[in-house]
Motif scaffolding. Structure first.
Motif, PDB file in Angstrom:
ATOM      1  N   SER A 129       0.833  -1.213   0.000  1.00 47.93           N
ATOM      2  CA  SER A 129       0.000   0.000   0.000  1.00 47.93           C
ATOM      3  C   SER A 129       0.864   1.258   0.000  1.00 47.93           C
ATOM      4  O   SER A 129       0.514   2.250  -0.653  1.00 47.93           O
ATOM      5  N   ASP A 130       1.999   1.242   0.716  1.00 52.11           N
ATOM      6  CA  ASP A 130       2.904   2.393   0.688  1.00 52.11           C
ATOM      7  C   ASP A 130       3.462   2.606  -0.721  1.00 52.11           C
ATOM      8  O   ASP A 130       3.540   3.738  -1.204  1.00 52.11           O
ATOM      9  N   LEU A 131       3.856   1.523  -1.379  1.00 57.45           N
ATOM     10  CA  LEU A 131       4.395   1.630  -2.740  1.00 57.45           C
ATOM     11  C   LEU A 131       3.336   2.121  -3.720  1.00 57.45           C
ATOM     12  O   LEU A 131       3.628   2.957  -4.584  1.00 57.45           O
ATOM     13  N   GLU A 132       2.127   1.627  -3.592  1.00 59.83           N
ATOM     14  CA  GLU A 132       1.047   2.063  -4.488  1.00 59.83           C
ATOM     15  C   GLU A 132       0.745   3.544  -4.279  1.00 59.83           C
ATOM     16  O   GLU A 132       0.601   4.294  -5.248  1.00 59.83           O
ATOM     17  N   ALA A 133       0.685   3.981  -3.024  1.00 57.67           N
ATOM     18  CA  ALA A 133       0.399   5.389  -2.730  1.00 57.67           C
ATOM     19  C   ALA A 133       1.536   6.275  -3.228  1.00 57.67           C
ATOM     20  O   ALA A 133       1.299   7.320  -3.848  1.00 57.67           O
ATOM     21  N   THR A 134       2.766   5.852  -2.988  1.00 51.50           N
ATOM     22  CA  THR A 134       3.928   6.624  -3.449  1.00 51.50           C
ATOM     23  C   THR A 134       3.926   6.719  -4.972  1.00 51.50           C
ATOM     24  O   THR A 134       4.174   7.783  -5.538  1.00 51.50           O
ATOM     25  N   GLY A 135       3.641   5.604  -5.620  1.00 49.78           N
ATOM     26  CA  GLY A 135       3.583   5.591  -7.091  1.00 49.78           C
ATOM     27  C   GLY A 135       2.534   6.549  -7.624  1.00 49.78           C
ATOM     28  O   GLY A 135       2.780   7.278  -8.587  1.00 49.78           O
ATOM     29  N   ARG A 136       1.357   6.568  -6.983  1.00 42.91           N
ATOM     30  CA  ARG A 136       0.294   7.475  -7.429  1.00 42.91           C
ATOM     31  C   ARG A 136       0.704   8.934  -7.240  1.00 42.91           C
ATOM     32  O   ARG A 136       0.507   9.756  -8.134  1.00 42.91           O
ATOM     33  N   VAL A 137       1.284   9.259  -6.094  1.00 38.69           N
ATOM     34  CA  VAL A 137       1.682  10.643  -5.822  1.00 38.69           C
ATOM     35  C   VAL A 137       2.790  11.073  -6.783  1.00 38.69           C
ATOM     36  O   VAL A 137       2.740  12.169  -7.354  1.00 38.69           O
ATOM     37  N   LEU A 138       3.790  10.224  -6.991  1.00 43.41           N
ATOM     38  CA  LEU A 138       4.881  10.586  -7.904  1.00 43.41           C
ATOM     39  C   LEU A 138       4.388  10.716  -9.340  1.00 43.41           C
ATOM     40  O   LEU A 138       4.805  11.620 -10.067  1.00 43.41           O
ATOM     41  N   ALA A 139       3.498   9.838  -9.772  1.00 41.59           N
ATOM     42  CA  ALA A 139       2.952   9.927 -11.133  1.00 41.59           C
ATOM     43  C   ALA A 139       2.139  11.210 -11.301  1.00 41.59           C
ATOM     44  O   ALA A 139       2.252  11.895 -12.328  1.00 41.59           O
ATOM     45  N   ALA A 140       1.338  11.553 -10.301  1.00 46.31           N
ATOM     46  CA  ALA A 140       0.551  12.789 -10.369  1.00 46.31           C
ATOM     47  C   ALA A 140       1.461  14.010 -10.375  1.00 46.31           C
ATOM     48  O   ALA A 140       1.230  14.965 -11.133  1.00 46.31           O
ATOM     49  N   LEU A 141       2.507  13.983  -9.554  1.00 45.95           N
ATOM     50  CA  LEU A 141       3.450  15.098  -9.511  1.00 45.95           C
ATOM     51  C   LEU A 141       4.168  15.245 -10.849  1.00 45.95           C
ATOM     52  O   LEU A 141       4.298  16.351 -11.376  1.00 45.95           O
ATOM     53  N   ALA A 142       4.629  14.136 -11.414  1.00 45.32           N
ATOM     54  CA  ALA A 142       5.322  14.188 -12.718  1.00 45.32           C
ATOM     55  C   ALA A 142       4.389  14.752 -13.790  1.00 45.32           C
ATOM     56  O   ALA A 142       4.786  15.616 -14.568  1.00 45.32           O
ATOM     57  N   ALA A 143       3.149  14.299 -13.824  1.00 44.51           N
ATOM     58  CA  ALA A 143       2.189  14.782 -14.825  1.00 44.51           C
ATOM     59  C   ALA A 143       1.926  16.283 -14.647  1.00 44.51           C
ATOM     60  O   ALA A 143       1.902  17.029 -15.630  1.00 44.51           O
ATOM     61  N   ALA A 144       1.747  16.725 -13.403  1.00 44.05           N
ATOM     62  CA  ALA A 144       1.482  18.146 -13.159  1.00 44.05           C
ATOM     63  C   ALA A 144       2.681  18.998 -13.537  1.00 44.05           C
ATOM     64  O   ALA A 144       2.532  20.069 -14.145  1.00 44.05           O
ATOM     65  N   LEU A 145       3.884  18.533 -13.216  1.00 45.16           N
ATOM     66  CA  LEU A 145       5.087  19.294 -13.570  1.00 45.16           C
ATOM     67  C   LEU A 145       5.303  19.311 -15.079  1.00 45.16           C
ATOM     68  O   LEU A 145       5.741  20.321 -15.641  1.00 45.16           O
ATOM     69  N   GLU A 146       5.019  18.193 -15.756  1.00 42.35           N
ATOM     70  CA  GLU A 146       5.126  18.163 -17.216  1.00 42.35           C
ATOM     71  C   GLU A 146       4.141  19.152 -17.839  1.00 42.35           C
ATOM     72  O   GLU A 146       4.492  19.870 -18.786  1.00 42.35           O
ATOM     73  N   ASN A 147       2.912  19.191 -17.307  1.00 41.92           N
ATOM     74  CA  ASN A 147       1.925  20.151 -17.803  1.00 41.92           C
ATOM     75  C   ASN A 147       2.399  21.589 -17.579  1.00 41.92           C
ATOM     76  O   ASN A 147       2.246  22.430 -18.443  1.00 41.92           O
ATOM     77  N   GLU A 148       2.982  21.838 -16.420  1.00 44.84           N
ATOM     78  CA  GLU A 148       3.482  23.180 -16.118  1.00 44.84           C
ATOM     79  C   GLU A 148       4.650  23.537 -17.054  1.00 44.84           C
ATOM     80  O   GLU A 148       4.738  24.652 -17.535  1.00 44.84           O
ATOM     81  N   ALA A 149       5.528  22.576 -17.311  1.00 43.21           N
ATOM     82  CA  ALA A 149       6.664  22.821 -18.204  1.00 43.21           C
ATOM     83  C   ALA A 149       6.196  23.121 -19.628  1.00 43.21           C
ATOM     84  O   ALA A 149       6.804  23.925 -20.318  1.00 43.21           O
ATOM     85  N   ASP A 150       5.110  22.470 -20.051  1.00 47.47           N
ATOM     86  CA  ASP A 150       4.590  22.650 -21.411  1.00 47.47           C
ATOM     87  C   ASP A 150       3.682  23.866 -21.545  1.00 47.47           C
ATOM     88  O   ASP A 150       3.284  24.219 -22.651  1.00 47.47           O
ATOM     89  N   ARG A 151       3.352  24.500 -20.430  1.00 42.48           N
ATOM     90  CA  ARG A 151       2.452  25.663 -20.441  1.00 42.48           C
ATOM     91  C   ARG A 151       3.092  26.804 -21.213  1.00 42.48           C
ATOM     92  O   ARG A 151       4.263  27.069 -21.106  1.00 42.48           O
ATOM     93  N   GLY A 152       2.284  27.471 -21.998  1.00 39.16           N
ATOM     94  CA  GLY A 152       2.775  28.649 -22.713  1.00 39.16           C
ATOM     95  C   GLY A 152       3.416  28.294 -23.965  1.00 39.16           C
ATOM     96  O   GLY A 152       3.971  28.748 -24.787  1.00 39.16           O
TER      97      GLY A 152
END
Length: 152
Positions: A129-152
């Motif tokens: 459960s710790d690995l699954e939660a960590t994976g979800r948080v890291l995947a969400a963070l990577a996606a949000a940062l990629e979106n921010e990097a691609d903004r503009g």
């Protein structure tokens, strides 16, 4: 100063942990270069090519979420070190595939005291459960940062 006296807030406390991991990975990578002859990122490329012989540089870039220029530079260094080689694709002569040399295959082994070995130790000690939660948080963070990097 203790955290309770000057709390950073959730976002900055999380970032502090991410930066701590990043700094520690850089330190281990530098030590790996002295001891094994390759850095952590170089070893990751070697391990990926070892797991996927015949992969192209474009496929490798996609797999590692890196731009093709960064992957190409890493491949050039590893080729100069005689750890991998580029081969013409048998079906399409315009395409080049990657494979490890005999020396590269020696590096492509599970090894203690590497970034990968340390991550594996931590993962083996963690709960599912710790690995699954960590994976979800890291995947969400990577996606949000990629979106921010691609903004503009």
């Amino acid at each position: 100063m203790p955290r309770t006296a000057n709390p950073l807030g959730r976002a900055l406390e999380f970032l502090e942990r991410v930066w701590r991991v990043n700094h520690a990975m850089q330190r281990v990578s530098t030590r790996m270069q002295h001891e094994l002859g390759v850095t952590g990122p170089q070893r990751l490329v070697i391990r990926c090519v070892g797991h996927h012989p015949g992969v192209t540089s474009s496929q490798l870039a996609e797999m590692l979420h890196l731009d093709r220029g960064s992957v190409s530079a890493a491949l050039n260094r590893l080729e100069a070190m005689r750890l991998l080689e580029r081969n013409p694709d048998e079906d399409d002569g315009r395409r080049v595939t990657l494979s490890l040399t005999a020396t590269g295959r020696k590096v492509d082994r599970p090894t203690k005291h590497t970034i990968e070995g340390t991550v594996e130790q931590v993962i083996n000690a963690a709960t599912t459960s710790d690995l699954e939660a960590t994976g979800r948080v890291l995947a969400a963070l990577a996606a949000a940062l990629e979106n921010e990097a691609d903004r503009g």
